[in-house]
Structure formats: structure tokens, C-alpha cells
Design a protein around this motif. Structure first.
Motif, PDB file in Angstrom:
ATOM      1  N   LEU A 180       0.846  -1.191   0.000  1.00  0.00           N
ATOM      2  CA  LEU A 180       0.000   0.000   0.000  1.00  0.00           C
ATOM      3  C   LEU A 180       0.883   1.242   0.000  1.00  0.00           C
ATOM      4  O   LEU A 180       1.799   1.371   0.812  1.00  0.00           O
ATOM      5  CB  LEU A 180      -0.912   0.001   1.236  1.00  0.00           C
ATOM      6  N   LEU A 181       0.605   2.178  -0.931  1.00  0.00           N
ATOM      7  CA  LEU A 181       1.391   3.400  -1.040  1.00  0.00           C
ATOM      8  C   LEU A 181       0.467   4.620  -1.097  1.00  0.00           C
ATOM      9  O   LEU A 181      -0.635   4.552  -1.667  1.00  0.00           O
ATOM     10  CB  LEU A 181       2.280   3.391  -2.286  1.00  0.00           C
ATOM     11  N   VAL A 182       0.929   5.708  -0.496  1.00  0.00           N
ATOM     12  CA  VAL A 182       0.277   7.006  -0.643  1.00  0.00           C
ATOM     13  C   VAL A 182       1.202   7.845  -1.508  1.00  0.00           C
ATOM     14  O   VAL A 182       2.296   8.209  -1.081  1.00  0.00           O
ATOM     15  CB  VAL A 182       0.039   7.685   0.718  1.00  0.00           C
ATOM     16  N   GLY A 183       0.788   8.099  -2.755  1.00  0.00           N
ATOM     17  CA  GLY A 183       1.708   8.698  -3.710  1.00  0.00           C
ATOM     18  C   GLY A 183       2.831   7.711  -3.992  1.00  0.00           C
ATOM     19  O   GLY A 183       2.603   6.593  -4.440  1.00  0.00           O
ATOM     20  N   ASP A 184       4.073   8.135  -3.682  1.00  0.00           N
ATOM     21  CA  ASP A 184       5.216   7.242  -3.869  1.00  0.00           C
ATOM     22  C   ASP A 184       5.810   6.787  -2.533  1.00  0.00           C
ATOM     23  O   ASP A 184       6.914   6.261  -2.491  1.00  0.00           O
ATOM     24  CB  ASP A 184       6.292   7.948  -4.701  1.00  0.00           C
TER      25      ASP A 184
END
Length: 302
Positions: A180-184
Motif C-alpha cells: 500500500l502506497l500514498v503517492g510514492d
């Protein structure tokens, strides 16, 4: 009327001091989205303490004019009492925090307790100066001093927010297999298919970019991060229940540049509102870090 005011200048001064002191406490007392102090009983407690603080500040002036210096020692007792109030607030909020789905955190609680103690001292200051000018000169000087003190109280009522040290941007939440990523910025590993589907449907991401090394150091504080998560969860709601660790809001730091990624599953999915909430989160006094003020860093910059 004028003769009465002159003959009873001590009484008039004390009354003005108490009135302005209490007014300043009411001005600083606000029950907002955090629901603290509670309404009405929590507010009654703080207003009552405001009356006591205002009376202490107002009565101190006649004691000084009458050279009754021993009477001033009761101010030290008041200081001890207000420190006890701070401890009471800390203990109460700590107990309440144990039952929150997203907790405030120790740093946030200490900040709230510190504010309640400090505001009682502002009440004493307002009452003292109102009473001092009314007794030393005349009642309308006391009125002017009280108004000026109220303006100072308004200026000191609120501190800085995240918007002063960083910018915020709403970004998409991405899933690369179980990652899971938020942006990069990597957040965590999500293995269950049902959680992945829920995150794809409701996931919300915000990246906070500090303006300078001081902001970077402040955002790296765990207490400040928890305060951001708490405010977001309180205002937007949080889509989780007890015993679901995969759905808990998280804040992760990008170790390369100091950016802070926020991941949340809100009840109300509104990216623009989430960004605005983040920018308005107060900077906790206990979380402030200023590495650029160190002499070694100043020497490097010179």
C-alpha cells in the motif's frame, strides 16, 4: 456618581478586574470538534476556575497598595492549584483516550493540559492590569487596560498550525499487489483481499511537505503525527472498529526528503476537506523542533 467611584476605587477596581478576567476566560473557552471541555459540565468547571483566577488577580492590587505583602503569597497557592488542574486534565484525557478508535496521543493531551493551565494565568494577568489601572488612575483607565488585555489574550489564544511549517497535497492511494502506497511513499503490507477492496473504495491519502529543516523535524515527531491522524479521524470519521489493525489510519515518513504521508479510511471521503483539515492541525508545543537554531548549524550557514 464621580464622588462614589473615587471613594470606592478599590471596590470598583476589583469589580472591573473580576469582570474582565472572567470575560477573557469565557473568550478563550471553546468546545469544538474535539468535544473538550464537555458541555455543559466541563465548561462550568473551567468558568468557575476562571472566576477564582480573576478574583486572585484583582485582589492582588489592593493588597500591594496597602503594603500587605504577605497576602501576595496566596498567588503561589493559586499557581499550585492550577498545576493540579493541569494534572487533573491530563489524567482525565488519558483515561478517555484509551476508549478512542484513533487516540489523541500523549503529546496532544499534554498540550491541552498545558493550555488550560496557561489560560488561567492569562486571566490573572487581565484582572491584575484592569484592577491596577482602575485603582491607580480612574475607572475608565481600568476599562481601557481591560480591553487591551483582552486583545492580548485573543492574540495568545491560538498558536501556529501545520500550514505555517508545511504544505499539504491530496494524492491517490495506490496498491501494488499487497503493498500500500500514498503517492510514492510506502505505508504497509495489506494481505487480505477484503481489506484491499475496502482500501480501493474508501482510501484517502495526503502528503505533507515541510518548508524547511525545522518543519521536517517537527513532522517527524510521533506525537505531532498522531495529532494529525486524530483531527482527521474526528472530523471526517473513521471507517473501522476495534480489533481491525489493517484499517487504522497511519502516518509514514519518507526518510529521503522528510515528507509525511497520511493514510486514512474516512466515513466521509472528501480529499479537499482532508487537505484543509491537515493544514489547520495545531502544532504541538512539545513537538516543536528547531535544529537550525543550533549554533553548529548557524556556523555552517555563515
Amino acid at each position: 456618581m464621580t464622588a462614589f467611584l473615587i471613594e470606592n476605587k478599590y471596590t470598583v477596581g476589583i469589580m472591573l478586574g473580576v469582570i474582565f478576567g472572567l470575560a477573557s476566560r469565557i473568550l478563550m473557552l471553546r468546545t469544538d470538534y474535539r468535544q473538550y471541555p464537555t458541555y455543559p459540565h466541563g465548561r462550568i468547571i473551567h468558568i468557575s476556575l476562571g472566576v477564582i483566577a480573576a478574583a486572585l488577580g484583582a485582589v492582588a492590587v489592593p493588597a500591594l497598595f496597602n503594603k500587605d505583602y504577605t497576602a501576595i503569597t496566596f498567588l503561589t497557592l493559586a499557581a499550585q492549584q492550577f498545576r493540579d488542574v493541569r494534572k487533573m486534565e491530563r489524567d482525565t484525557l488519558t483515561k478517555i483516550d484509551e476508549l478512542e478508535l484513533v487516540q489523541r496521543g500523549t503529546t496532544y493531551i499534554e498540550g491541552i493540559a498545558m493550555v488550560f493551565e496557561g489560560r488561567n494565568y492569562l486571566v490573572i494577568m487581565t484582572a491584575f492590569f484592569s484592577s491596577l489601572f482602575a485603582i491607580s488612575f480612574t475607572w475608565y483607565y481600568g476599562l481601557a487596560a481591560g480591553i487591551v488585555s483582552m486583545i492580548i489574550v485573543l492574540a495568545l489564544r491560538s498558536g501556529k498550525s501545520i500550514s505555517h511549517i508545511a504544505s499539504a497535497e491530496s494524492v491517490p492511494v495506490k496498491q501494488d499487489g499487497p503493498d500500500l502506497l500514498v503517492g510514492d511513499i510506502y505505508i504497509m503490507n495489506v494481505g487480505l483481499k477484503v481489506n484491499q477492496e475496502l482500501i480501493a473504495e474508501r482510501g484517502l491519502g495526503v502528503i505533507i511537505k515541510p518548508y524547511n529543516p525545522n518543519g521536517k523535524a517537527t513532522l517527524s515527531n510521533l506525537g505531532q503525527r498522531q495529532a494529525i491522524l486524530y483531527d482527521l479521524s474526528t472530523i471526517l470519521g473513521v471507517y473501522r472498529d476495534d480489533g481491525e489493525p489493517a484499517l487504522i489510519p497511519m502516518a509514514k515518513l519518507d526518510m529521503r526528503d522528510g515528507r509525511l504521508a497520511i493514510f486514512l479510511l474516512p466515513q466521509e471521503k472528501n480529499a479537499s476537506k482532508a487537505r484543509e483539515i491537515v493544514l489547520r492541525v495545531p502544532i504541538l508545543e512539545s513537538a516543536v523542533r528547531m535544529p537550525t537554531e543550533a549554533k553548529v548549524n548557524q556556523q555552517e550557514g555563515s
